[in-house]
Design an enzyme around this catalytic site. Structure first.
Site, PDB file in Angstrom:
ATOM      1  N   ALA A  66     -81.267 125.080  64.585  1.00 13.00           N
ATOM      2  CA  ALA A  66     -80.532 124.259  65.547  1.00 13.00           C
ATOM      3  C   ALA A  66     -79.156 124.004  64.943  1.00 13.00           C
ATOM      4  CB  ALA A  66     -81.281 122.961  65.786  1.00 13.00           C
ATOM      5  N   GLY A 111     -84.988 126.001  63.763  1.00 17.86           N
ATOM      6  CA  GLY A 111     -85.164 126.365  65.173  1.00 17.86           C
ATOM      7  C   GLY A 111     -85.235 127.868  65.397  1.00 17.86           C
ATOM      8  N   GLU A 114     -88.678 128.823  64.716  1.00 23.85           N
ATOM      9  CA  GLU A 114     -89.480 128.243  65.801  1.00 23.85           C
ATOM     10  C   GLU A 114     -89.365 129.075  67.079  1.00 23.85           C
ATOM     11  OE1 GLU A 114     -87.530 124.451  64.924  1.00 23.85           O
ATOM     12  OE2 GLU A 114     -89.522 123.554  64.835  1.00 23.85           O
ATOM     13  N   GLU A 134     -85.923 122.107  57.337  1.00 25.57           N
ATOM     14  CA  GLU A 134     -85.468 120.816  57.883  1.00 25.57           C
ATOM     15  C   GLU A 134     -85.597 119.680  56.872  1.00 25.57           C
ATOM     16  OE1 GLU A 134     -87.373 123.021  59.469  1.00 25.57           O
ATOM     17  OE2 GLU A 134     -86.703 123.218  61.543  1.00 25.57           O
TER      18      GLU A 134
HETATM   19  N1  CAA Z   1     -75.923 125.045  62.351  1.00 29.05           N
HETATM   20  C1  CAA Z   1     -74.576 125.140  62.444  1.00 29.05           C
HETATM   21  N2  CAA Z   1     -73.846 126.025  61.754  1.00 29.05           N
HETATM   22  C2  CAA Z   1     -74.511 126.855  60.947  1.00 29.05           C
HETATM   23  C3  CAA Z   1     -75.892 126.822  60.786  1.00 29.05           C
HETATM   24  C4  CAA Z   1     -76.626 125.864  61.537  1.00 29.05           C
HETATM   25  N3  CAA Z   1     -77.968 125.779  61.500  1.00 29.05           N
HETATM   26  N4  CAA Z   1     -76.261 127.758  59.878  1.00 29.05           N
HETATM   27  C5  CAA Z   1     -75.129 128.374  59.489  1.00 29.05           C
HETATM   28  N5  CAA Z   1     -74.059 127.823  60.122  1.00 29.05           N
HETATM   29  C6  CAA Z   1     -72.663 128.182  59.969  1.00 29.05           C
HETATM   30  C7  CAA Z   1     -72.096 127.692  58.656  1.00 29.05           C
HETATM   31  O1  CAA Z   1     -71.732 126.325  58.743  1.00 29.05           O
HETATM   32  C8  CAA Z   1     -70.922 128.623  58.480  1.00 29.05           C
HETATM   33  O2  CAA Z   1     -69.879 128.173  59.318  1.00 29.05           O
HETATM   34  P1  CAA Z   1     -68.364 128.069  58.721  1.00 29.05           P
HETATM   35  O3  CAA Z   1     -67.991 129.507  58.420  1.00 29.05           O
HETATM   36  O4  CAA Z   1     -67.604 127.467  59.855  1.00 29.05           O
HETATM   37  O5  CAA Z   1     -68.446 127.232  57.486  1.00 29.05           O
HETATM   38  C9  CAA Z   1     -71.436 129.946  59.081  1.00 29.05           C
HETATM   39  O6  CAA Z   1     -72.542 129.595  59.924  1.00 29.05           O
HETATM   40  C10 CAA Z   1     -71.954 130.921  58.025  1.00 29.05           C
HETATM   41  O7  CAA Z   1     -72.925 130.229  57.242  1.00 29.05           O
HETATM   42  P2  CAA Z   1     -72.863 130.117  55.633  1.00 29.05           P
HETATM   43  O8  CAA Z   1     -71.456 130.196  55.176  1.00 29.05           O
HETATM   44  O9  CAA Z   1     -73.656 128.930  55.231  1.00 29.05           O
HETATM   45  O10 CAA Z   1     -73.602 131.473  55.246  1.00 29.05           O
HETATM   46  P3  CAA Z   1     -74.418 131.754  53.888  1.00 29.05           P
HETATM   47  O11 CAA Z   1     -74.681 133.224  53.881  1.00 29.05           O
HETATM   48  O12 CAA Z   1     -73.736 131.158  52.713  1.00 29.05           O
HETATM   49  O13 CAA Z   1     -75.808 130.976  54.060  1.00 29.05           O
HETATM   50  C11 CAA Z   1     -77.769 130.239  55.284  1.00 29.05           C
HETATM   51  C12 CAA Z   1     -76.698 131.353  55.097  1.00 29.05           C
HETATM   52  C13 CAA Z   1     -78.671 130.183  54.058  1.00 29.05           C
HETATM   53  C14 CAA Z   1     -78.588 130.627  56.508  1.00 29.05           C
HETATM   54  C15 CAA Z   1     -77.055 128.882  55.490  1.00 29.05           C
HETATM   55  O14 CAA Z   1     -76.072 129.029  56.502  1.00 29.05           O
HETATM   56  C16 CAA Z   1     -77.977 127.773  55.897  1.00 29.05           C
HETATM   57  O15 CAA Z   1     -78.701 127.250  55.082  1.00 29.05           O
HETATM   58  N6  CAA Z   1     -77.931 127.396  57.186  1.00 29.05           N
HETATM   59  C17 CAA Z   1     -78.676 126.257  57.686  1.00 29.05           C
HETATM   60  C18 CAA Z   1     -80.168 126.567  57.789  1.00 29.05           C
HETATM   61  C19 CAA Z   1     -80.898 125.346  58.271  1.00 29.05           C
HETATM   62  O16 CAA Z   1     -80.956 124.315  57.622  1.00 29.05           O
HETATM   63  N7  CAA Z   1     -81.531 125.464  59.460  1.00 29.05           N
HETATM   64  C20 CAA Z   1     -82.324 124.386  60.045  1.00 29.05           C
HETATM   65  C21 CAA Z   1     -81.478 123.570  60.997  1.00 29.05           C
HETATM   66  S1  CAA Z   1     -82.313 122.118  61.577  1.00 29.05           S
HETATM   67  C22 CAA Z   1     -83.300 122.639  62.835  1.00 29.05           C
HETATM   68  O17 CAA Z   1     -83.360 123.814  63.167  1.00 29.05           O
HETATM   69  C23 CAA Z   1     -84.079 121.570  63.517  1.00 29.05           C
HETATM   70  C24 CAA Z   1     -85.195 122.050  64.381  1.00 29.05           C
HETATM   71  O18 CAA Z   1     -86.277 122.284  63.930  1.00 29.05           O
HETATM   72  C25 CAA Z   1     -85.001 122.222  65.783  1.00 29.05           C
END
Ligand code: CAA
Length: 260
Positions: A66, A111, A114, A134
């Site tokens: 998400a 998400g 999911e 999460e």
């Molecule tokens: N939401 C918003 N933006 C996201 C995102 C997310 N879930 N995941 C990645 N992005 C964005 C980053 O902020 C980044 O944007 P900018 O270039 O503007 O900074 C871009 O995508 C590229 O990401 P990274 O620079 O972080 O890429 P990376 O290769 O270094 O890392 C990753 C990749 C490990 C997937 C890392 O992006 C990450 O950990 N993302 C978040 C994963 C996460 O926590 N997901 C769970 C979300 S909560 C949820 O989903 C709730 C639910 O159950 C419904």
């Protein structure tokens, strides 16, 4: 209908949904989820479309979760007032009787994992990574991750993943029963579309019924599930497609289906 955050293409009787925010690793914001709700309703209503495939744009991610930036700005009261995620998670998944496959390329986190688990099955590329991270954000999965992951891979791995937020690679996901097939990244979409076309070529009522029955296995006690299966079997033997399917087998030719 045109969309801004997803691409929808028809490949014969197969609809391909591509979540298209590669700059945000295809994170699910409200617009993506609203557009998916519309696109899935159109798919379900179109008699010419028989199977779906969902994937993420780019090579890096299926969906990285998400949208954390949107959630960070959203007041808690809105999550409750708008019953955040529910239109997509409950309504669409329950109302889509046609099968759809997740073609997972790269990260399927939060998400994203999911959504992949809501699909009828997952075909993963060798680079796929699954996780429910999460906990690291101070929350829990909100679209069914804790429930579907536990059912898919069992308590030990689901606990491990939800409590540590670690990722599972494609080989572990296949070993654990989370994904049905793993293919090289370059073959992922081609394979998923081919499998979807194969399903779309099956007798349509039997497709709907098989999906309904496998899902019922997760909702019903075994004795009721077995009765439910038998009753549906007894209904389908009265269809024209059953007569055609059995005749086609005996006459050593492909069946021609009517969906009745
Ligand atoms: N939401 C918003 N933006 C996201 C995102 C997310 N879930 N995941 C990645 N992005 C964005 C980053 O902020 C980044 O944007 P900018 O270039 O503007 O900074 C871009 O995508 C590229 O990401 P990274 O620079 O972080 O890429 P990376 O290769 O270094 O890392 C990753 C990749 C490990 C997937 C890392 O992006 C990450 O950990 N993302 C978040 C994963 C996460 O926590 N997901 C769970 C979300 S909560 C949820 O989903 C709730 C639910 O159950 C419904």
């Amino acid at each position: 209908m045109s969309y801004e955050t997803i691409l929808v293409e028809q490949h014969g009787p197969v609809t391909l949904f591509t979540i298209n925010r590669p700059q945000a690793l295809n994170a699910l914001n409200t617009q993506v989820l609203d557009e998916l709700v519309e696109a899935f309703a159109a798919f379900e209503a179109d008699p010419g479309q028989l199977c779906g495939v969902i994937t993420g744009a780019g090579e890096k991610a299926f969906v990285a979760g998400a949208d954390i930036k949107e959630m960070a700005e959203t007041p808690a009261s809105d999550f409750y007032a708008h019953d955040f995620f529910s239109r997509w998670t409950s309504h669409v998944v329950k109302q889509t009787r046609k099968p759809w496959i997740a073609a997972v390329n790269g990260f399927a986190l939060g998400g994203g994992c999911e959504v992949a688990m809501m699909a009828d099955f997952i075909i993963a590329s060798e680079s796929a990574r699954f996780g429910q991270p999460e906990i690291r954000l101070g929350v829990v999965p909100g679209m069914g991750g804790s429930q579907r992951l536990a059912r898919a891979v069992g308590k030990a791995k689901a606990m491990d993943m939800c409590l540590t937020g670690r990722m599972m690679d494609a080989a572990e996901a296949e070993r654990s029963g989370l994904v049905s097939r793993v293919v090289p990244a370059a073959k992922l979409l081609e394979t998923a579309l081919k499998v979807a076309a194969e399903i779309a070529g099956m007798p349509p009522l039997a497709v709907l019924a098989n999906k309904e029955l496998v899902n019922a296995a997760f909702e019903m006690p075994l004795d009721q599930g077995l009765i439910h299966e038998r009753r549906i079997f007894q209904v389908l033997v009265g269809t024209e497609d059953k007569a055609e399917g059995m005749a086609a087998f005996i006459e050593k030719r492909p069946g021609v289906w009517k969906g009745r």
